[in-house]
Write an enzyme that holds these catalytic residues in place. Sequence first.
Site, PDB file in Angstrom:
ATOM      1  N   GLY A   5       0.826  -1.195   0.000  1.00  0.00           N
ATOM      2  CA  GLY A   5       0.000   0.000   0.000  1.00  0.00           C
ATOM      3  C   GLY A   5       0.861   1.246   0.000  1.00  0.00           C
ATOM      4  O   GLY A   5       1.977   1.234  -0.525  1.00  0.00           O
ATOM      5  N   GLU A   6       0.338   2.328   0.559  1.00  0.00           N
ATOM      6  CA  GLU A   6       1.048   3.616   0.669  1.00  0.00           C
ATOM      7  C   GLU A   6       1.239   4.310  -0.680  1.00  0.00           C
ATOM      8  O   GLU A   6       1.829   5.386  -0.725  1.00  0.00           O
ATOM      9  CB  GLU A   6       2.437   3.453   1.297  1.00  0.00           C
ATOM     10  N   GLY A   7       0.806   3.723  -1.783  1.00  0.00           N
ATOM     11  CA  GLY A   7       1.139   4.255  -3.093  1.00  0.00           C
ATOM     12  C   GLY A   7       2.458   3.741  -3.617  1.00  0.00           C
ATOM     13  O   GLY A   7       2.957   4.221  -4.637  1.00  0.00           O
TER      14      GLY A   7
END
Length: 338
Positions: free
Chosen positions: A305-307
């Site tokens: 996640g997190e980009g």
Amino acid sequence: MTSPLRFDSFASVSGFAKDLPLPDQAAIDAARARQAELTKPPGSLGRLEDLAIFMAGWQGDAKPAITSAQALVFAGNHGVCAQGVNPFPQEVTAQMVANFEAGGAAINQLCGVSGAQLSVIALDLDNPTADFTESPAMSEAECLDAMRRGAEAVDPKADVLILGEMGIGNSTVAAALANGAFGGAAADWVGAGTGSDAAGIAHKASVVATAVARHAATSGLTQLAALGGREQAAICGAVLAARAARIPVLLDGFICTAAVAPLHVADPAFLDHCLIGHASREPGHRHLCASLGKEPILALDMALGEGSGAALALSILRGALACHSGMATFAEAGVAGG
């Protein structure tokens, strides 16, 4: 010109579909013609050629460039955590936001090497959404407020937008959104998330099935409010604001892609300017990408996640444009065969 996009009701957001900016067909045609003239066998750069042509259409330029790349990570907390769907406490969301702000997370490093300006937006972390097994997660007003905040974070001068998220419990939220949008069994959409074991995964699937059944009468943006979180709503608002400004979007993995599933249900054209950065290890992502008709750029067995996957994909996108705009044509290079 003032954007027709408004966040005063779900109906007004859905009405934006009739005013969607479209890619520039003349720029697409010119970019495709340029690809045929570059010093390489036709099609030899594969997906890189398609990405360059995609960018040309949205920039309206046969030789597109990325001067400014923006990355936004939205963070939220979720009432469904009361059901014990995650092995970590909700306090971790705020702790990770602080880590992002201090530059200590993976997304900070990847934005640094790919050349993206990162901003992290925490969305009312001390006020989690409601438990969607018992009631809608958000009211229409709460959902629209989060969408508006996501839209307002978008830099209209950016050439490309990376989107990511953080929120304890949001892999369960993502599974519910995907299941609600595209059907099937809840277990088809549920994975380990941040480390659930087999029993935890089975419990998550049961929670998702309960929530989707409770809100079965909802769809589109109403379903976003019923099953989503503030960070998912903010991602949707950012996607729409980017479309209004003709900015291509790089979505991250499963959670970020699931966030925009309600937009696809409302109108598939809402996501025409979106690319998926990478194929997540979460098992539901493969089904989700197929349902959206989109092929991820990378497949690296990631599930952070997190980009993070979208930030990596930005480097691929930069490479595609460097080849497209920087390579010589056969005529320029004096090479026979053009």
